[in-house]
Design a protein around this motif. Structure first.
Motif, mmCIF file in Angstrom:
data_model
loop_
_atom_site.group_PDB
_atom_site.id
_atom_site.type_symbol
_atom_site.label_atom_id
_atom_site.label_comp_id
_atom_site.label_asym_id
_atom_site.label_seq_id
_atom_site.Cartn_x
_atom_site.Cartn_y
_atom_site.Cartn_z
ATOM 1 N N ALA A 192 0.839 -1.211 0.000
ATOM 2 C CA ALA A 192 0.000 0.000 0.000
ATOM 3 C C ALA A 192 0.869 1.255 0.000
ATOM 4 N N ALA A 193 1.940 1.233 0.792
ATOM 5 C CA ALA A 193 2.858 2.378 0.813
ATOM 6 C C ALA A 193 3.493 2.587 -0.552
ATOM 7 N N MET A 194 3.827 1.493 -1.219
ATOM 8 C CA MET A 194 4.416 1.584 -2.554
ATOM 9 C C MET A 194 3.418 2.169 -3.558
ATOM 10 N N ALA A 195 2.153 1.766 -3.425
ATOM 11 C CA ALA A 195 1.124 2.273 -4.341
ATOM 12 C C ALA A 195 0.917 3.774 -4.169
ATOM 13 N N VAL A 196 0.879 4.232 -2.927
ATOM 14 C CA VAL A 196 0.725 5.671 -2.674
ATOM 15 C C VAL A 196 1.947 6.426 -3.203
ATOM 16 N N GLY A 197 3.132 5.865 -2.963
ATOM 17 C CA GLY A 197 4.351 6.500 -3.471
ATOM 18 C C GLY A 197 4.362 6.588 -4.988
ATOM 19 N N HIS A 198 3.852 5.549 -5.632
ATOM 20 C CA HIS A 198 3.760 5.575 -7.099
ATOM 21 C C HIS A 198 2.830 6.684 -7.560
ATOM 22 N N GLY A 199 1.724 6.867 -6.838
ATOM 23 C CA GLY A 199 0.796 7.936 -7.195
ATOM 24 C C GLY A 199 1.396 9.318 -7.044
ATOM 25 N N THR A 200 2.186 9.522 -5.967
ATOM 26 C CA THR A 200 2.805 10.841 -5.765
ATOM 27 C C THR A 200 3.761 11.179 -6.905
ATOM 28 N N ALA A 246 11.929 -5.161 -0.052
ATOM 29 C CA ALA A 246 12.035 -4.418 -1.314
ATOM 30 C C ALA A 246 10.997 -3.305 -1.376
ATOM 31 N N GLU A 247 9.753 -3.610 -1.004
ATOM 32 C CA GLU A 247 8.694 -2.600 -1.063
ATOM 33 C C GLU A 247 8.933 -1.476 -0.060
ATOM 34 N N THR A 248 9.401 -1.814 1.120
ATOM 35 C CA THR A 248 9.647 -0.790 2.141
ATOM 36 C C THR A 248 10.751 0.162 1.710
ATOM 37 N N VAL A 249 11.826 -0.395 1.173
ATOM 38 C CA VAL A 249 12.937 0.437 0.704
ATOM 39 C C VAL A 249 12.493 1.320 -0.457
ATOM 40 N N ALA A 250 11.840 0.727 -1.433
ATOM 41 C CA ALA A 250 11.454 1.489 -2.622
ATOM 42 C C ALA A 250 10.485 2.619 -2.284
ATOM 43 N N SER A 251 9.483 2.342 -1.452
ATOM 44 C CA SER A 251 8.523 3.390 -1.102
ATOM 45 C C SER A 251 9.196 4.508 -0.308
ATOM 46 N N SER A 252 10.158 4.170 0.533
ATOM 47 C CA SER A 252 10.887 5.200 1.289
ATOM 48 C C SER A 252 11.657 6.128 0.362
ATOM 49 N N VAL A 253 12.292 5.554 -0.648
ATOM 50 C CA VAL A 253 13.034 6.364 -1.620
ATOM 51 C C VAL A 253 12.074 7.268 -2.395
ATOM 52 N N LEU A 254 10.910 6.744 -2.774
ATOM 53 C CA LEU A 254 9.923 7.545 -3.503
ATOM 54 C C LEU A 254 9.448 8.731 -2.672
ATOM 55 N N TYR A 255 9.136 8.494 -1.402
ATOM 56 C CA TYR A 255 8.648 9.572 -0.549
ATOM 57 C C TYR A 255 9.727 10.635 -0.333
ATOM 58 N N PHE A 256 10.953 10.211 -0.132
ATOM 59 C CA PHE A 256 12.039 11.162 0.093
ATOM 60 C C PHE A 256 12.202 12.081 -1.119
ATOM 61 N N ASN A 257 12.156 11.507 -2.312
ATOM 62 C CA ASN A 257 12.319 12.319 -3.515
ATOM 63 C C ASN A 257 11.120 13.217 -3.778
ATOM 64 N N ALA A 258 9.921 12.722 -3.484
ATOM 65 C CA ALA A 258 8.724 13.525 -3.748
ATOM 66 C C ALA A 258 8.575 14.684 -2.777
ATOM 67 N N PHE A 259 8.829 14.442 -1.489
ATOM 68 C CA PHE A 259 8.524 15.438 -0.482
ATOM 69 C C PHE A 259 9.731 16.259 -0.031
ATOM 70 N N VAL A 260 10.928 15.740 -0.235
ATOM 71 C CA VAL A 260 12.133 16.461 0.191
ATOM 72 C C VAL A 260 12.858 17.075 -1.002
ATOM 73 N N LEU A 261 13.152 16.267 -2.007
ATOM 74 C CA LEU A 261 13.914 16.755 -3.166
ATOM 75 C C LEU A 261 13.018 17.297 -4.277
ATOM 76 N N HIS A 262 11.732 16.932 -4.254
ATOM 77 C CA HIS A 262 10.792 17.328 -5.313
ATOM 78 C C HIS A 262 11.265 16.847 -6.685
#
Length: 335
Positions: free
Chosen positions: A183-191, A259-275
């Protein structure tokens, strides 16, 4: 109906088609590991991924602004809309090609390559090369490396933490945990991915003269982009799901969770911190490789991984070339 409105509508429709293909092309990003480990049934996983993408789309404002304002500079007018139209169609074409061959390439980089290729061949407007390097090319190289390393480290940490656990109980526990990580990965994909379509729509509205800037995102754009991405995700790109879930490594519940936990964490960091608009495909695939390498290097089917890397490297220039060709076909319609 004015010519400008017709042209803008054509670009918006093309962007929604891209969004839909992005959904079924990248559905594997969120659910392949959960399906392959039988943590979730395919349809339940797809439904959850669709809802997650829809929610995540409403959180990706900064990524959308980067796409709409930070990649190419185009003057207002119908000819510029033809550039955007050709760029989006180039990305759609590459999505369909890689989907047919079951290759998890990046829809994001296909879109960026298409925009850059069409802009260059048209000789109208300019490419913001500094932003391309900083926000596209550098993350394109770094995100898979980070995903690979973090996947390896996270899996080692899990193995050490639960080294005395009962295998049967651990598998059941990690299957349940995968519901959360998927679910976290899916939300990260949407962002990330819905935001890119929103950026294209806003760029079209600005270029067509229906909006004064490329930073404001109307509410209907959120809903349209989120809906199309979710619908495409629910369709499910089964060819790529099989590649990610079965062909790279034989995944167990703990590997899938890591794998899913790591990938979603990277997605969130780039979306919300690095844009930064990074590739969800690159991130989850490299995390899977990193997790698999903890077993032994030979556990990763490197021939499959090599084909995927080739697709990664060729996506940007291939989509750019397709957009160049399509621009000459589309140009008379936007004269």
């Amino acid at each position: 109906m004015s010519p400008e409105l017709v042209a803008v509508l054509a670009v918006i429709i093309a962007a929604m088609v891209f969004d839909y293909t992005n959904g079924f092309h990248d559905a594997a990003n969120a659910i392949a590991t959960s399906v392959s480990t039988r943590a979730l049934t395919p349809r339940v996983a797809l439904g959850m991924a669709a809802v997650g993408n829809f929610i995540g789309a409403h959180l990706g404002t900064e990524v959308a602004k980067t796409v709409g304002d930070g990649l190419v500079d185009l003057p207002t007018g119908i000819p510029s809309l033809g550039i955007v139209f050709a760029g989006v169609l180039g990305a759609v074409a590459w999505n369909l090609i890689t989907w047919y061959f079951g290759l998890p390439s990046s829809s994001s980089h296909a879109l960026f390559g298409g925009l850059v290729g069409a802009t260059l061949v048209a000789g109208l407007g300019s490419v913001q090369w500094m932003n391309i390097v900083q926000k596209v090319l550098i993350p394109m190289v770094l995100s898979p490396v980070v995903g690979l390393i973090l996947g390896f480290v996270a899996m080692i940490a899990l193995m050490w933490t639960f080294r005395r656990g009962h295998p049967g109980k651990l598998n059941r526990g990690f299957r349940m945990a995968q519901t959360v990580s998927a679910a976290a990965m899916a939300v990260g994909h949407g962002t990330q991915d819905a935001a890119k379509t929103m950026g294209i729509v806003v760029l079209a509205l600005y270029t067509g003269g229906f909006q004064d800037d490329t930073t404001h995102i109307p509410q209907w754009v959120y809903w349209a982009s989120a809906t199309m991405l979710a619908a495409g995700t629910y369709t499910g790109g089964w060819r790529i799901i099989r590649t990610l879930g079965r062909k790279i490594i034989d995944l167990g519940p703990s590997e899938g969770f890591a794998a899913e936990t790591v990938a979603s964490s990277v997605l969130y960091f780039n979306a919300f911190v690095l844009h930064a608009p990074i590739s969800t495909t690159h991130t989850i695939t490299s995390a899977i490789m990193g997790v698999g390498a903890t077993k032994r290097l030979s556990a990763v089917r490197w021939n499959v991984a090599g084909n995927i890397v080739i697709a990664w490297v060729t996506t940007f220039p291939a989509a750019a070339l397709l957009a160049c060709l399509l621009y000459f076909v589309c140009r008379p319609l936007f004269g």
